[in-house]
Design an enzyme around this catalytic site. Structure first.
Site, PDB file in Angstrom:
ATOM      1  CD  GLU A 173      -0.574  -6.223  -6.098  1.00 41.73           C
ATOM      2  OE1 GLU A 173      -1.127  -6.101  -7.217  1.00 41.73           O
ATOM      3  OE2 GLU A 173      -1.183  -6.042  -5.030  1.00 41.73           O
ATOM      4  CD  GLU A 225      -0.841  -2.782  -2.523  1.00 45.59           C
ATOM      5  OE1 GLU A 225      -1.972  -3.214  -2.862  1.00 45.59           O
ATOM      6  OE2 GLU A 225       0.025  -2.446  -3.348  1.00 45.59           O
TER       7      GLU A 225
END
Length: 705
Positions: free
Chosen positions: A190, A340
């Site tokens: 991320e 995710e």
């Protein structure tokens, strides 16, 4: 164990030279370099549909690993992601690597038939690194310095940090790049938080030099005579991401950040590919609507895109979620992974409500229908401590299944069964393209001109009626190849370069139908106002222009060829200037400056047409407008008749098509398959009724319409 590397280690410099030759550190990132054209990459190994989890064996005694992996297999888990936060375990001291534990974890997963995605651990540097090299720490825009205990506390501009990230990625790839149990790599985790440290400021000055050549050129294109902003040297230009700054500076900051992040990812990818075989893919995971960098640029050299799909309030907006799947697929215009997603709930929202029973399964099948080949849950097991103790998991800290375990296990069994049909399929190519310009989004968000003007909400409003009526939409950047699309919509193409305008003109002249939304064509590639009125260089094709624009604080009546509606948030007075430009919509009377003024123009150009809508419409009006666009462009009807609350998605392999039906509603819905189609998986179908929260798969024979 290897020794600490010297600052000018020869092997590292060789790798850096390769990277710099293909991606120079001073390469300007202007409109022409923001291309979706990727290097030619050999195909990685295709995989069947997979359910996976994030597994952190370093947090638990090895005596528990066997039981965890056995329980994973009971849940149908076929892939695990590990390593992405384990730098302190992988390299406990500078240059001393400990791969023994991860060797055993990968081998044990393999013995259980579970493939591995390895994450480079660069999102969470070890304390020895930041202590020895404090210059690698991120400096926030307010001057504060991030310290240890967080993640992403590094500076993306730090040459020192880059050396360490390339080294750890290369060492991991050297060890696992040909390991048959490792299927792919995730770079970092991320990414996106910028730094404003001294090194970043020096890189900023070099980047500006490469982009503009001379400071006089920057002054000219930025109009720096405004507020006496004129610069004498590039190192005088402030590094700013927000505030009352020159719009050109703010846009260039985003481009600069995109360049650094793309360089950061490319360096690690190069280090991995030096040792990894092409069976293994390389990706990174992005977050929903991540606005910190240009996603198309960062993904340019990756094998596939991956994103983290979360619903923090536990109440999915299914259409908005479908849109983001389509956005992510557009980064590489191929299938992607969900790296995710939540097993029931998260722990970082304002109210961390769990998804309703059945909705975790629905999210998974919606992702597959939109092009996902794998869905990985974060995470497998609750950590005993750390910042995310309360996050949803498949098993608790005691190793026993949580309530959502059985639902995920059911989903995994279904995907394993349906992989034989869906393997090597991808979403059917759309007839409609929606242009998502990250630069236009940046420009509007920096100068909304109305607190309620949200470019993402506008994109979602334009996408929703297509999805609700069953039409597939490909979400693409403005410089994409548009050949083959009957209809192209650009909800807010605020930044419109001359090159993009020429491509759009050619698309229309060849027979395409282009529809522009409000605020389109206002700015050029430098975030400067075009000297001509909106839509800038497309005005000659439209045969019209925007006379003036008005933020709205209430609804405004409007009548158009598709019926009566209301505008809100934004309205533009349009002016036809060509005799053959048609006025197809007007604002109502008694509406102040907008009274009776044109709000929708359309003109036929070559074999196609161009239209401009100067308003944000209410939901009903946008739906009618969408159906009008579909009719005018002669977009074929979807294969399945729309059913309220049911999402139909088609994946194809050649001429063979498979329909995934997902009922997002609380009641059973009647659905009918086209002639010649039949169910392959129909546990949730009774007669012609699809149960609430039900999922079904159908096969469509060749030539069925």
């Amino acid at each position: 164990m290897s020794k600490p590397f010297p600052p000018r280690a020869g092997g590292f410099l060789a790798l850096v030279m390769i990277v710099l030759l293909t991606f120079p550190a001073t390469q300007p990132l202007h409109a022409k370099t923001l291309s979706t054209t990727a290097p030619t990459l050999a195909p990685f190994e295709a995989a069947p549909l997979s359910i996976g989890v994030s597994w952190y064996p370093e947090q638990w005694p090895e005596s528990q690993w066997e039981a965890d992996l056995a329980l994973m297999r009971r849940a149908g888990v076929s892939v695990v992601r590990l390593g992405e936060f384990a730098w302190a375990r992988l390299e406990p001291r500078d240059g001393e690597f400990d791969f023994g534990w991860i060797d055993r974890a990968v081998a044990l997963a393999g013995r259980h038939g579970i493939r591995v995605v390895l994450g480079t651990p660069t999102a969470a540097p070890p304390v020895w690194l930041t202590e020895a090299h404090p210059d690698v720490l991120r400096v926030n825009e307010d001057g504060s310095v991030e310290g240890h205990g967080e993640r992403r506390q590094f500076s993306f501009a730090s040459a020192t940090y880059r050396r360490y990230t390339v080294r750890i990625a290369g060492e991991m790839a050297r060890r696992y790049g040909r390991n048959p149990d490792v299927v792919g790599w995730q770079i970092d985790n991320e990414i996106g938080v910028p730094s404003f440290d001294r090194e970043a400021k020096a890189r900023w000055a070099r980047w500006l030099t490469a982009r503009y050549g001379t400071v006089e050129e920057l002054n000219r294109r930025w109009t720096t005579d405004y507020w006496s902003q004129r610069y004498q040297r590039f190192d005088q230009v402030p590094l700013k991401s927000k505030g009352p700054q020159n719009p050109a500076l703010l846009l260039d900051f985003k481009r600069f950040a995109s360049f650094l992040w793309a360089e950061y990812v490319d360096e690690q990818a190069a280090a991995i590919r030096t040792h990894a075989d092409r069976r293994q893919f390389v990706t990174t995971n992005s977050t929903a609507w991540n606005n910190n960098f240009d996603q198309y640029l960062v993904h340019r050299g990756l094998d596939l895109a991956a994103w983290d799909d979360y619903v923090p309030n536990g109440r999915p907006d299914w259409t908005a979620n479908a849109l983001h799947h389509d956005v992510v697929r557009g980064y590489r215009q191929r299938n992607f992974w969900i790296m995710e997603t939540q097993p029931g709930r998260v722990d970082w929202g304002a109210l961390n409500r769990s998804l309703d029973p059945g909705q975790t399964r629905e999210l998974a099948w919606q992702a597959v229908g939109r092009g996902a080949d794998a869905i990985l849950y974060w995470q497998w097991r609750s950590a005993l401590n750390g910042q995310e103790q309360y996050h949803g998991t498949l098993v608790g800290p005691d190793g026993q299944p949580m309530p959502v375990f059985d639902e995920i296990a059911r989903t995994a069994r279904e995907m394993a069964a349906m992989s034989r049909w869906l393997k090597d399929t991808q979403p059917e190519k759309a007839e409609v393209a929606l242009l998502y310009s990250q630069e236009s989004r940046w420009a509007i968000e920096a100068e909304r001109h109305s607190r309620d003007y949200d470019p993402v909400a506008t994109i979602t409003d334009w996408y929703r009626p297509f999805a609700d009526d069953g039409y597939r939409v490909d979400v693409l950047p403005p410089d994409a190849d548009l050949a083959g699309y009957r209809l192209v919509v650009a909800p807010n193409l605020n930044i419109l370069s001359g090159d993009t305008a020429e491509r759009l003109k050619a698309y229309v002249e060849r027979g395409g139908h282009l529809v522009l939304g409000p605020r389109s064509g206002m700015k050029d590639g430098d975030n400067a106002l075009w000297p001509m009125r909106q839509p800038g260089p497309l005005g000659t094709s439209l045969g019209g222009r925007v006379g003036y624009y008005y933020p709205l604080d209430g609804p405004v009546a409007m009548s158009a060829i598709f019926g009566d509606t209301t505008a809100h948030i934004w309205g533009e007075v349009l002016e036809p200037v060509a005799d053959d430009t048609k006025v197809l919509g007007r604002f109502g009377s008694d509406q102040g400056w907008l009274s009776g003024q044109p709000a929708l123009l359309r003109r036929k150009v070559g074999r196609g047409s161009i239209a401009y809508l100067g308003a944000i419409l209410d939901q009903q009006g946008q739906g009618r407008f969408t159906r009008w666009m579909i009719t005018e462009a002669a977009v074929p009807r979807p294969l399945m008749t729309p059913v309220d609350g049911v999402e139909f998605m088609t994946r194809a392999r050649g001429a063979e098509r498979f329909i995934i039906a997902v009922n997002h509603g609380e009641t059973a819905k009647r659905i009918s398959l086209p002639a010649g189609a039949g169910w392959l998986h129909s546990d949730d179908v009774q007669g012609d009724m699809l149960r609430p929260h039900g999922v079904a798969l159908a096969h469509v024979k060749h030539g069925t319409r």
